[in-house]
Design an enzyme around this catalytic site. Structure first.
Site, short mmCIF file in Angstrom:
data_model
loop_
_atom_site.label_atom_id
_atom_site.label_comp_id
_atom_site.label_asym_id
_atom_site.label_seq_id
_atom_site.Cartn_x
_atom_site.Cartn_y
_atom_site.Cartn_z
N ASP A 20 0.87 -1.17 0.00
CA ASP A 20 0.00 0.00 0.00
C ASP A 20 0.91 1.23 0.00
OD1 ASP A 20 -2.35 1.61 0.42
OD2 ASP A 20 -1.87 1.67 2.55
N ASP A 74 -0.22 5.01 1.20
CA ASP A 74 -0.45 5.92 2.33
C ASP A 74 -0.31 5.17 3.66
OD1 ASP A 74 -1.05 7.53 0.21
OD2 ASP A 74 -3.05 8.08 0.88
N GLU A 124 -1.07 10.44 4.67
CA GLU A 124 -2.26 10.09 3.92
C GLU A 124 -2.44 11.23 2.91
OE1 GLU A 124 -4.52 7.58 3.94
OE2 GLU A 124 -3.53 6.42 5.50
N ARG A 159 -14.73 12.01 0.28
CA ARG A 159 -13.55 12.81 0.62
C ARG A 159 -13.10 13.65 -0.57
NH1 ARG A 159 -9.73 8.18 2.71
NH2 ARG A 159 -11.15 6.90 1.46
N SER A 188 -2.54 1.86 -4.55
CA SER A 188 -2.91 2.99 -3.70
C SER A 188 -4.35 3.42 -3.87
CB SER A 188 -1.99 4.18 -4.02
OG SER A 188 -2.36 5.31 -3.26
N GLY A 189 -4.99 3.66 -2.75
CA GLY A 189 -6.29 4.30 -2.76
C GLY A 189 -6.13 5.80 -2.91
N LYS A 219 -6.89 -4.11 -5.79
CA LYS A 219 -5.55 -4.40 -5.27
C LYS A 219 -5.21 -5.87 -5.45
CE LYS A 219 -5.18 -0.60 -1.96
NZ LYS A 219 -4.69 -0.18 -0.64
N ASN A 266 -8.81 -2.21 3.59
CA ASN A 266 -8.87 -2.50 2.16
C ASN A 266 -7.60 -3.19 1.65
OD1 ASN A 266 -7.33 -0.12 2.44
ND2 ASN A 266 -7.87 0.57 0.39
#
Length: 236
Positions: free
Chosen positions: A27, A29, A36, A72, A115-116, A160, A186
């Protein structure tokens, strides 16, 4: 689940004994980097506290990730695109990140990130660290301003997993020789899919689900257990 292996304790034995992992995926962040990214972007919009609260709930598995991301990102509407450069300049790789990437490359392996967060930051970050593969979300920009919308697919937990599978298949690397590292809810499916999943300074619900854990913010701690040290390679 009680942890069966805490990597940040002394005397940890090697986990990969026969062959070092051919693919390591992390991942971004709060794993590969200390920040983040969406919270850093939200600082410019004046919505950091609101966004941070949603992020915390999403990473703890309390909210649907895709829905929480859209909520967000909506708060970023009207922010100038120059914020990407400002945030990129403020990013701090997690201690040991470059050392881990270099160690994977030394044994002929590949390193990927999922990455989200956002491609506008992840792509140049990946290039600077020598990352081989990346997947991230994209933000819509019109007339130099963020619109508050995401373009294309959202990098969910399932995406992912799909990236891990796709990259390993393209390299001809069996899943048994893959490693996935993350901190949020996640990331759990990806960590379960990999040959080895490592929870890195993870949220409580994640630590309950992933047995192998690093609870000190230093990615170099996984180098020796993965059999990536130069002296370990010389012994093979």
């Amino acid at each position: 689940m009680s942890p069966t292996h805490l990597i940040d304790r002394p005397g940890v034995p090697r986990i990969f004994r026969e062959a070092a992992p051919g693919l390591v995926v992390t991942d971004v962040d709060s794993t590969l980097i200390s920040q983040e990214v969406i919270e850093e972007l939200a600082q410019a919009a004046g919505t950091r506290a609101q966004v941070a609260a949603i992020t915390a709930r999403a990473m703890n598995g309390e909210l649907d990730f895709a829905q929480s991301l859209r909520e967000r990102v909506a708060t970023l509407a009207g922010v100038d695109r120059s914020v990407f450069f400002e945030v990129l300049a403020s990013i701090t790789p997690t201690r040991g990140a470059k050392e881990l990437i270099d160690a994977v490359h030394r044994v002929g392996g590949r390193f990927g990130v999922v990455s989200g967060g956002f491609e506008e930051v992840v792509a140049p970050l990946a290039a600077s660290l020598g990352v081989d593969y990346y997947a991230a979300n994209r933000l819509e920009v019109r007339d130099g301003m963020l619109t508050g919308r995401v373009l294309g697919r959202i990098v969910t937990a399932q995406v992912k997993v799909e990236c891990l599978r796709s990259w390993s298949a393209s390299l001809g690397i069996p899943m048994e020789r893959t490693v996935a590292i993350g901190d949020g809810a996640n990331d759990v499916p990806m960590m379960r899919e990999a040959g080895l999943g490592i929870a890195f300074c993870a949220k409580p619900t994640v630590r309950d689900q992933v047995a192998v854990q690093v609870n000190v913010p230093d990615l170099s701690l996984v180098i020796a257990p993965l059999g990536l040290c130069e002296e370990q390679q010389a012994q093979r």
